[in-house]
Design a protein around this motif. Sequence first.
Motif, PDB file in Angstrom:
ATOM      1  N   THR A 122       0.990  -1.354   0.019  1.00  0.00           N
ATOM      2  CA  THR A 122       0.015  -0.006  -0.020  1.00  0.00           C
ATOM      3  C   THR A 122       0.815   1.376   0.056  1.00  0.00           C
ATOM      4  N   PRO A 123       0.512   2.296  -0.895  1.00  0.00           N
ATOM      5  CA  PRO A 123       1.525   3.617  -0.664  1.00  0.00           C
ATOM      6  C   PRO A 123       1.424   3.963   0.825  1.00  0.00           C
ATOM      7  N   ALA A 124       2.846   4.616   1.027  1.00  0.00           N
ATOM      8  CA  ALA A 124       3.226   4.853   2.342  1.00  0.00           C
ATOM      9  C   ALA A 124       2.290   5.842   2.954  1.00  0.00           C
ATOM     10  N   ASP A 125       1.580   6.670   2.056  1.00  0.00           N
ATOM     11  CA  ASP A 125       0.741   7.627   2.660  1.00  0.00           C
ATOM     12  C   ASP A 125      -0.773   7.324   2.748  1.00  0.00           C
ATOM     13  N   LEU A 126      -0.968   6.166   2.336  1.00  0.00           N
ATOM     14  CA  LEU A 126      -2.390   5.504   2.603  1.00  0.00           C
ATOM     15  C   LEU A 126      -2.523   4.367   3.371  1.00  0.00           C
ATOM     16  N   ASP A 186      -1.779   3.940   6.640  1.00  0.00           N
ATOM     17  CA  ASP A 186      -2.319   4.024   7.988  1.00  0.00           C
ATOM     18  C   ASP A 186      -3.974   4.135   7.924  1.00  0.00           C
ATOM     19  N   GLU A 187      -4.410   4.729   6.847  1.00  0.00           N
ATOM     20  CA  GLU A 187      -5.859   4.908   6.520  1.00  0.00           C
ATOM     21  C   GLU A 187      -6.361   3.335   6.225  1.00  0.00           C
ATOM     22  N   TYR A 209     -10.859   3.433  -1.050  1.00  0.00           N
ATOM     23  CA  TYR A 209      -9.543   3.203  -1.226  1.00  0.00           C
ATOM     24  C   TYR A 209      -9.279   3.461  -2.827  1.00  0.00           C
ATOM     25  N   LYS A 265      -4.782  10.219  -6.168  1.00  0.00           N
ATOM     26  CA  LYS A 265      -3.375  10.314  -5.729  1.00  0.00           C
ATOM     27  C   LYS A 265      -2.402  10.151  -7.039  1.00  0.00           C
TER      28      LYS A 265
END
Length: 243
Positions: free
Chosen positions: A16-20, A22-23, A190, A197
Amino acid sequence: MKPEPLKICILENGLTPADLIDEFGSYPAMIERWISPFLPGAAFTYISPVRGEALPNLEAFDGYILSGSRYSTYEKAPWMLSLIDFLQALKEKRIAVFGICFGHQIMADAYGGQTTKAKNGWGVGAQVYEYVNGASPKAAASFIFHQDQVTTLPPGASCIGGSSHCTNGVLAYDFPAISVQFHPEFTTAYIQALATKFRGTLLPEEISNKALDSIESLEVDNSQIAHWAASFFRKHAYSIPVS
């Protein structure tokens, strides 16, 4: 005697992309959230070939689920070649395996088919998948995010579903293996996050905008495919009887 819980290993082939993350969580976590309500009591283990983790003993699990990935199977990275060997061994042992997106593609490659970059370009957003008569799933919209497709079917594989963008979108084999090009584990939020993104970078503006429009216009219910996949694992599992 009470049967043992069904043991499922989810193989992480992409991150998963790093900026996504956590969510939304990892891809294995998304897959578990999607299918676990239909496999009550099942135990899930995550192993990450893409991170270099060793593949397990074949018979340690009742079945395997292969995640998607941003990578292409024709890159033939060492971890992909090891995964292909593993998939061939699963076929020999007749251990159940279910593939998603990249998982669908690398299964086809492992079993004698071919994946290539699609001539019709990116498929992103939501799209209706149709199924052949007699297939368990029925026509429904699904989430897609890919630019590679299975272009040559493997021996022993039947195409049981597809879309206007991806003909060979759902495969069933003459051994315990099924796979889908779409992402039944993705949520609306997502796929919207991905389309937003990557708009104007990985994805052309037009593709991203059409994807976002499709998500608004088509209702996706991933429960049908979860029920189908869960029934597949119950049918082929070592440790529990068929209900």
